[in-house]
Design a protein around this motif. Sequence first.
Motif, PDB file in Angstrom:
ATOM      1  N   GLY A  21       2.902  -1.966  19.126  1.00 14.20           N
ATOM      2  CA  GLY A  21       1.827  -1.320  18.393  1.00 14.20           C
ATOM      3  C   GLY A  21       1.634  -1.827  16.981  1.00 14.20           C
ATOM      4  N   ALA A  22       2.515  -2.720  16.538  1.00 11.35           N
ATOM      5  CA  ALA A  22       2.387  -3.240  15.177  1.00 11.35           C
ATOM      6  C   ALA A  22       1.129  -4.090  15.041  1.00 11.35           C
ATOM      7  N   ARG A  23       0.387  -3.822  13.987  1.00 12.53           N
ATOM      8  CA  ARG A  23      -0.825  -4.597  13.716  1.00 12.53           C
ATOM      9  C   ARG A  23      -0.413  -5.911  13.066  1.00 12.53           C
ATOM     10  N   LYS A  24      -0.798  -7.006  13.690  1.00 14.02           N
ATOM     11  CA  LYS A  24      -0.452  -8.325  13.165  1.00 14.02           C
ATOM     12  C   LYS A  24      -1.331  -8.637  11.964  1.00 14.02           C
ATOM     13  N   PRO A  25      -0.824  -9.423  10.998  1.00 17.26           N
ATOM     14  CA  PRO A  25      -1.655  -9.801   9.840  1.00 17.26           C
ATOM     15  C   PRO A  25      -2.961 -10.438  10.306  1.00 17.26           C
ATOM     16  N   GLY A  26      -4.064  -9.891   9.848  1.00 17.39           N
ATOM     17  CA  GLY A  26      -5.379 -10.384  10.229  1.00 17.39           C
ATOM     18  C   GLY A  26      -5.835  -9.929  11.610  1.00 17.39           C
ATOM     19  N   GLY A  27      -4.977  -9.185  12.320  1.00 16.59           N
ATOM     20  CA  GLY A  27      -5.316  -8.730  13.660  1.00 16.59           C
ATOM     21  C   GLY A  27      -6.175  -7.476  13.648  1.00 16.59           C
ATOM     22  N   LEU A  28      -6.721  -7.158  14.797  1.00 19.33           N
ATOM     23  CA  LEU A  28      -7.605  -5.999  14.926  1.00 19.33           C
ATOM     24  C   LEU A  28      -6.880  -4.747  15.399  1.00 19.33           C
ATOM     25  N   GLY A  29      -5.637  -4.881  15.849  1.00 15.27           N
ATOM     26  CA  GLY A  29      -4.893  -3.717  16.323  1.00 15.27           C
ATOM     27  C   GLY A  29      -5.516  -3.091  17.555  1.00 15.27           C
ATOM     28  N   ARG A  30      -6.013  -3.907  18.472  1.00 12.63           N
ATOM     29  CA  ARG A  30      -6.731  -3.377  19.631  1.00 12.63           C
ATOM     30  C   ARG A  30      -5.834  -2.740  20.679  1.00 12.63           C
ATOM     31  N   ARG A  31      -4.508  -2.914  20.563  1.00 12.38           N
ATOM     32  CA  ARG A  31      -3.607  -2.378  21.588  1.00 12.38           C
ATOM     33  C   ARG A  31      -2.436  -1.639  20.931  1.00 12.38           C
ATOM     34  N   GLN A  32      -2.720  -0.847  19.921  1.00 12.07           N
ATOM     35  CA  GLN A  32      -1.648  -0.158  19.211  1.00 12.07           C
ATOM     36  C   GLN A  32      -1.030   0.973  20.012  1.00 12.07           C
ATOM     37  N   VAL A  33      -1.860   1.749  20.677  1.00 12.61           N
ATOM     38  CA  VAL A  33      -1.391   2.873  21.485  1.00 12.61           C
ATOM     39  C   VAL A  33      -2.133   2.826  22.816  1.00 12.61           C
ATOM     40  N   THR A  34      -1.372   2.945  23.912  1.00 14.36           N
ATOM     41  CA  THR A  34      -1.995   2.957  25.231  1.00 14.36           C
ATOM     42  C   THR A  34      -1.859   4.347  25.839  1.00 14.36           C
ATOM     43  N   LEU A  35      -2.913   4.770  26.527  1.00 11.10           N
ATOM     44  CA  LEU A  35      -2.938   6.083  27.167  1.00 11.10           C
ATOM     45  C   LEU A  35      -3.286   5.909  28.636  1.00 11.10           C
TER      46      LEU A  35
END
Length: 136
Positions: A21-35
Amino acid sequence: MESIDHAEVSLDGGIAGDFRGARKPGGLGRRQVTLMEAGDWDRAMTEVGRTIPWFERRANLLVEGLDLPQTAGVRLAIGADVVLEITRETDPCERMEVLAPGLRAALTPDWRGGACTRVLAGGRIAVGDLIRIEES
């Protein structure tokens, strides 16, 4: 994988303790939490004729009593503070076939594999917290 009854959720890290779930530098964080919906997992288990614990899917949160929207951009509020934005469907991976032949196919229709989200507001979540669909 472990099953816990509460967790901290942050903008940069997703669910505490889950490195995915860590947001990568410059990333969009599209998969931080899955449900994933409990009913979808149950239907997939029926189709493959197995009883496998839901957390073997490696989804972060199991949702009951809510039909997860299948639309990117929809926001989900969990508990008092956490807000997640659906970014895309969680595609079932080849690992599902290792768990049970046919499981990948059973999780493919209608977003049964779950939804990926990005964290818009962090906080603490716990089993039993209400999940609300927010108007955009």
